[in-house]
Design a protein around this motif. Sequence first.
Motif, PDB file in Angstrom:
ATOM      1  N   ASN A  14      12.186 -47.889  13.452  1.00 17.43           N
ATOM      2  CA  ASN A  14      12.918 -46.884  14.239  1.00 17.43           C
ATOM      3  C   ASN A  14      13.553 -47.501  15.486  1.00 17.43           C
ATOM      4  N   LYS A  27      15.223 -43.662  20.835  1.00 16.66           N
ATOM      5  CA  LYS A  27      16.095 -42.715  20.129  1.00 16.66           C
ATOM      6  C   LYS A  27      15.934 -42.778  18.609  1.00 16.66           C
ATOM      7  N   GLU A  30      13.533 -39.544  16.507  1.00 16.13           N
ATOM      8  CA  GLU A  30      14.071 -38.238  16.091  1.00 16.13           C
ATOM      9  C   GLU A  30      14.922 -38.378  14.827  1.00 16.13           C
ATOM     10  N   ASN A  31      15.453 -39.598  14.625  1.00 14.94           N
ATOM     11  CA  ASN A  31      16.230 -39.833  13.408  1.00 14.94           C
ATOM     12  C   ASN A  31      15.344 -40.164  12.207  1.00 14.94           C
ATOM     13  N   ASP A  34      14.196 -36.274   9.525  1.00 12.90           N
ATOM     14  CA  ASP A  34      14.775 -35.880   8.226  1.00 12.90           C
ATOM     15  C   ASP A  34      14.226 -36.744   7.088  1.00 12.90           C
ATOM     16  N   PRO A 191      15.019 -44.836   9.567  1.00 16.24           N
ATOM     17  CA  PRO A 191      16.060 -43.797   9.710  1.00 16.24           C
ATOM     18  C   PRO A 191      17.175 -43.924   8.667  1.00 16.24           C
ATOM     19  N   ASP A 192      17.270 -45.072   8.009  1.00 16.61           N
ATOM     20  CA  ASP A 192      18.259 -45.255   6.940  1.00 16.61           C
ATOM     21  C   ASP A 192      17.668 -44.951   5.566  1.00 16.61           C
TER      22      ASP A 192
END
Lengths: 214, 214
Positions: A14, A27, A30-31, A34, A191-192
């Motif tokens: 992250n 940051k 939060e990504n 999902d 996040p990816d």
Amino acid sequence: MRIPKHVGIIPDGNRRWAQDKGMGKDKGYENGLDPGIESYRQLRDLGVEEVTFYGFTTDNTRRPSYQTESFTKACIEAANRLLDEGASLLVIGNSDSKMFPKELLPYTTRTKEKPGQIRANLLVNYGWYWDLNTLANAKGVNKNNIHNNIQSNDVSRLDLIIRWGGRRRLSGFLPVQSIYADFYVVDDYWPDFNKNHINEALAWYDQQDITLGG
Amino acid sequence: MRIPKHVGIIPDGNRRWAQDKGMGKDKGYENGLDPGIESYRQLRDLGVEEVTFYGFTTDNTRRPSYQTESFTKACIEAANRLLDEGASLLVIGNSDSKMFPKELLPYTTRTKEKPGQIRANLLVNYGWYWDLNTLANAKGVNKNNIHNNIQSNDVSRLDLIIRWGGRRRLSGFLPVQSIYADFYVVDDYWPDFNKNHINEALAWYDQQDITLGG
């Protein structure tokens, strides 16, 4: 296809993801929300019965406070989204510490799942030594019941652990449940996340010869 | 180049190697002896301070006797060759069991190394639950001294674990010392060991960012 019963998710990368985007290290988390719910749904739909997410550890809490606040907030949100989904949620970690968010105290005993949902465990302020520590106070521990006498006794043996972010290490993730687990590493940062990651991990897992040490 | 202090060796694939050659499954182990001493020498010469070999486990002893006799014999021979080399040898495992070869009882306390040699640990009739079991009888166990209170307390934290034979799992290998270890997998079977395997593992290890969970 042989489907693992219990999959561990180490959602790493992250901070590196955020830095690569020119954002602050805080940051990334939060990504990662999902991806958390998407991976839960994907594994549930594939027939997996239990999924464990590595939230944060007691080791991680030594990081700067803007980071610890950010990942703590993300864990609270992750728990709420899993509850909304109807998962049977267990939050597990050292809840005696002030680093454990009080919002998650109600979920240190497992919630009941809604129809069609599965068990989801979220490690929050977890430490491997905290987990094993109860062995010292347990009576009648023998080789057959070590698992029953650790703090995370309600988390079952892991069949497959998937780690994002390229690192090939467990970093203290459930040492007893990881003993026989197959370990798959995704180079992309968490996040990816995309569904192919899990599909590839499960296709690889399907080809493994499971012996449980025999 | 950053050299790991302690390297774990999981020498897997002996049976598959033998089968591929049209031999009985028990014939692989004797062909793993030269790789054992070659890898010890290579790691020693690279500046590694300690190396641990996964001999056999209490789980493994459930295999047919022609196989258990073969890997037991190979472990006795491996210990003798490490002693001849002058390593500081510790054989560690459940020596109360009849599966533990009595020839190795003298080495359940560590021998003194000869000049220029290093620590070599050989797990023989080892079980992860046997290792953790002493925590239950220890007094004053806390998060800082779990490692001191397990059976394998004289085996240090692992920096790098290399597994031959393509499988990506720990299979019960020293769960406490493996907590933060980097894990490198070689697809070749152990009897096909060559020095490039270790050179590649160490080049990879050199690129890792070591955080110890921080």
